[in-house]
Scaffold this motif. Structure first.
Motif, mmCIF file in Angstrom:
data_model
loop_
_atom_site.group_PDB
_atom_site.id
_atom_site.type_symbol
_atom_site.label_atom_id
_atom_site.label_comp_id
_atom_site.label_asym_id
_atom_site.label_seq_id
_atom_site.Cartn_x
_atom_site.Cartn_y
_atom_site.Cartn_z
ATOM 1 N N TYR A 59 0.850 -1.188 0.000
ATOM 2 C CA TYR A 59 0.000 0.000 0.000
ATOM 3 C C TYR A 59 0.882 1.233 0.000
ATOM 4 O O TYR A 59 2.059 1.203 0.377
ATOM 5 C CB TYR A 59 -0.942 0.019 1.208
ATOM 6 N N SER A 60 0.316 2.334 -0.448
ATOM 7 C CA SER A 60 1.049 3.601 -0.479
ATOM 8 C C SER A 60 0.058 4.744 -0.393
ATOM 9 O O SER A 60 -1.149 4.570 -0.565
ATOM 10 C CB SER A 60 1.883 3.714 -1.762
ATOM 11 N N LEU A 61 0.593 5.920 -0.113
ATOM 12 C CA LEU A 61 -0.239 7.117 -0.008
ATOM 13 C C LEU A 61 0.423 8.231 -0.801
ATOM 14 O O LEU A 61 1.605 8.543 -0.586
ATOM 15 C CB LEU A 61 -0.401 7.526 1.460
ATOM 16 N N SER A 87 -4.255 1.908 -2.401
ATOM 17 C CA SER A 87 -4.060 3.343 -2.202
ATOM 18 C C SER A 87 -4.686 3.714 -0.867
ATOM 19 O O SER A 87 -5.809 4.212 -0.787
ATOM 20 C CB SER A 87 -4.708 4.143 -3.335
ATOM 21 N N GLY A 89 -3.655 4.570 3.629
ATOM 22 C CA GLY A 89 -2.664 4.996 4.599
ATOM 23 C C GLY A 89 -2.620 4.083 5.806
ATOM 24 O O GLY A 89 -2.527 2.858 5.683
ATOM 25 N N GLY A 90 -2.715 4.674 6.996
ATOM 26 C CA GLY A 90 -2.537 3.917 8.221
ATOM 27 C C GLY A 90 -3.590 2.875 8.497
ATOM 28 O O GLY A 90 -3.402 2.011 9.362
ATOM 29 N N ARG A 116 5.590 -2.608 3.348
ATOM 30 C CA ARG A 116 5.468 -1.150 3.226
ATOM 31 C C ARG A 116 6.873 -0.585 3.160
ATOM 32 O O ARG A 116 7.727 -0.926 3.984
ATOM 33 C CB ARG A 116 4.726 -0.555 4.415
ATOM 34 N N ILE A 126 4.963 12.564 4.631
ATOM 35 C CA ILE A 126 3.513 12.586 4.829
ATOM 36 C C ILE A 126 3.099 13.746 5.713
ATOM 37 O O ILE A 126 2.087 14.410 5.480
ATOM 38 C CB ILE A 126 3.046 11.247 5.425
ATOM 39 N N TYR A 131 -3.194 17.709 1.628
ATOM 40 C CA TYR A 131 -4.156 16.715 1.171
ATOM 41 C C TYR A 131 -5.338 17.421 0.528
ATOM 42 O O TYR A 131 -6.032 18.208 1.177
ATOM 43 C CB TYR A 131 -4.651 15.874 2.347
ATOM 44 N N TYR A 147 -1.928 17.357 9.217
ATOM 45 C CA TYR A 147 -2.564 16.222 9.876
ATOM 46 C C TYR A 147 -2.582 16.346 11.405
ATOM 47 O O TYR A 147 -3.580 15.954 12.025
ATOM 48 C CB TYR A 147 -1.881 14.921 9.448
ATOM 49 N N CYS A 295 0.030 6.920 15.232
ATOM 50 C CA CYS A 295 0.642 8.066 14.566
ATOM 51 C C CYS A 295 0.683 9.265 15.509
ATOM 52 O O CYS A 295 1.559 10.123 15.413
ATOM 53 C CB CYS A 295 -0.104 8.410 13.291
ATOM 54 N N HIS A 345 4.400 3.620 8.503
ATOM 55 C CA HIS A 345 2.977 3.691 8.180
ATOM 56 C C HIS A 345 2.176 2.554 8.788
ATOM 57 O O HIS A 345 1.206 2.075 8.201
ATOM 58 C CB HIS A 345 2.774 3.751 6.666
#
Length: 393
Positions: A59-61, A87, A89-90, A116, A126, A131, A147, A295, A345
C-alpha cells in the motif's frame, strides 16, 4: 465463509517471516531497493526463496512507494498469481494482511509477501504534505492543512468527553519511551518522564512534539501463508484468528471526515470491535498484549476504549497506573510504537506483534504471548487483527 459463519481463512492462515531494513533519516537508497531488502529479509527469516513467492500485497499514499510487481521482479520471484497495490494509509496494514490471508485460503496464492516501503523522511514526507479533498478550499486559506491539526480536534473532544488529561497523555509517551529503550531499531530511545513531557511546548493542543510519530526512511515486510505450510517454516506461526474492517457512516468525503463524523470522541475501532471479537471467538479479556497504531499518542487510549478493553473514561487510569507497561496486565506497543520506533505507516506494528507471538521480542518480550490485538488506523476507517500462537506448537 465457513459453515459456522466465520470467514474460512481465520485459524487456517498465519504469518511466519518478518523482515526489516535499517531505519534512518536518510537511507541513501531508492524505495524499490528498500522494499526488496525488507522482503528478502522476511523470506530469509522463514527459510523461503524468492521463487517460492507467488503473491504480493502493498500500500502507499500519494505515490510515496513502489508497485508490488516491481518488487517481486527485483526479488527474482517466479510468476505472481496474486498482486494488490492499495491506495491507503494507516488503515491498511491489518487489511493488507487480511487480503493476503484470503488469497492464500482461496487458493489464489501460496506464499504472499506484505510490505510497506518509503523514504518518509528524506523523500516525500507525509507530515508536510497537503491533502486535497472536498473541503480544501475552505480549510487551506485559514491554515487548517496539517494532519496534527486534524487529529488534535479528535483528541480534544476525547479529553472533554472522558476526562483524559495532559498527564495521562504524558504517561502514554513515557511508557512507550521505556519500551523503545529496549528496541535497537527505535529512532527515539531517550527516556522521558511525565514531568519533562509536560514542560515541553505544544505543537497543536493537546499535542507536543513527543506525541507525534517520527518520520523515517525504511521498509518492513511479513510472509503470509497457510497454517499447514507455516508449520514447516523456520519460525513458528502467528495464526490469523480474527480480522475486521470498517468504513463507518460519514467516512470518505473529506481527508479527516471532520464535517460528517457523528462523534469525535470515538474512533473507527468502536465500530469494528464487535465483528472483530466475534470473528476471533474471543473477548477483550483474552488479549495478552496489544500493538496499536499510534501516529499520535491519543490514538492509544481511544483505541483501548474503542475495543472495549477499557470502559469509556477508563483509559487514563489504566495507562497511568502502569497496566500497559511490560509487567502490567496488558503490555501495549512493546517496540515503542510508531512514536518511537518510526513511522513505517503502521506495518511495523504488525511485525512487532508477530515477533512477540513467536517469542522473539528480546529484552522487551512479554511474559504471556498467546493472543494479541493489532490495530491499523487513527480515527476514521480502519482494520484490526487478532493473532494467536499455534495450538500445535
Amino acid at each position: 465463509m465457513s459453515a459456522s459463519g466465520r470467514p474460512s481463512f481465520l485459524g487456517r492462515t498465519a504469518i511466519t517471516g518478518v523482515g526489516y531494513t535499517p531505519l534512518s533519516r536518510d537511507s541513501g537508497m531508492s524505495v524499490h531497493a528498500l522494499a526488496v531488502m525488507a522482503c528478502r529479509a522476511a523470506l530469509d527469516d522463514c527459510g523461503l526463496k524468492p521463487s517460492d513467492v507467488d503473491g504480493i500485497v502493498t500500500y502507499s499514499l500519494l505515490n510515496d512507494s513502489v508497485y508490488g510487481q516491481a518488487v517481486a521482479a527485483g526479488l527474482g520471484s517466479s510468476e505472481l498469481t496474486y498482486a494488490v497495490d492499495l491506495s491507503l494509509g494507516g488503515q491498511a496494514p491489518c487489511a493488507a494482511v487480511t487480503m493476503a490471508a484470503m488469497a492464500v485460503d482461496s487458493g489464489m496464492a501460496r506464499n504472499v509477501l506484505v510490505f510497506r516501503a518509503l523514504n518518509g523522511r528524506s523523500g516525500k514526507r507525509i507530515g508536510s504534505t497537503s491533502y486535497e479533498s472536498l473541503t480544501s478550499e475552505f480549510r487551506y486559506p485559514i491554515g487548517f492543512n496539517a494532519y496534527p491539526q486534524y487529529i488534535a480536534i479528535w483528541a480534544r473532544r476525547f479529553m472533554i468527553e472522558t476526562g483524559f488529561s495532559y498527564e495521562d497523555l504524558g504517561h502514554v509517551v513515557s511508557v512507550q519511551r521505556d519500551y523503545a529503550a529496549l528496541n535497537e531499531r527505535a529512532m527515539q530511545r531517550k527516556p522521558l518522564s511525565v514531568e519533562d513531557y509536560l514542560a515541553t511546548p505544544f505543537i497543536v493542543d493537546p499535542f507536543r512534539k513527543a506525541d507525534c510519530t517520527i518520520e523515517v526512511d525504511g521498509a518492513c515486510a511479513v510472509l503470509v501463508t497457510s497454517l499447514d505450510e507455516a508449520r514447516s517454516h523456520r519460525q513458528p506461526p502467528a495464526v490469523i484468528n480474527g480480522a475486521a474492517w470498517t468504513t463507518p457512516k460519514g467516512s470518505g468525503l473529506d481527508h479527516a471526515d471532520l464535517f460528517s463524523w457523528p462523534d469525535w470522541s470515538k474512533n473507527c475501532h468502536h465500530y469494528l470491535r464487535e465483528r472483530l471479537w466475534k470473528s476471533a471467538r474471543a473477548t477483550p479479556g483474552d488479549i495478552d498484549f496489544a500493538e496499536i497504531y499510534d501516529c499520535f499518542s491519543m490514538v492509544v487510549p481511544m483505541t483501548l476504549e474503542g475495543h472495549g478493553i477499557c470502559p469509556t473514561g477508563g483509559a487514563g487510569e489504566f495507562i497511568s497506573s502502569g497496566e500497559t507497561r511490560l509487567g502490567g496486565s496488558l503490555p501495549v506497543n512493546t517496540h515503542g510504537g510508531l512514536l518511537c520506533e518510526g513511522y513505517l505507516h503502521g506495518m511495523n506494528t504488525v511485525n512487532e506483534a508477530v515477533l512477540q507471538i513467536q517469542g522473539r521480542g528480546g529484552a522487551r518480550q512479554v511474559k504471556k504471548n498467546d493472543c494479541c490485538l493489532v490495530t491499523s488506523a487513527a480515527m476514521m476507517d480502519g482494520s484490526a487483527l487478532v493473532l494467536t500462537k499455534d495450538e500445535m506448537q
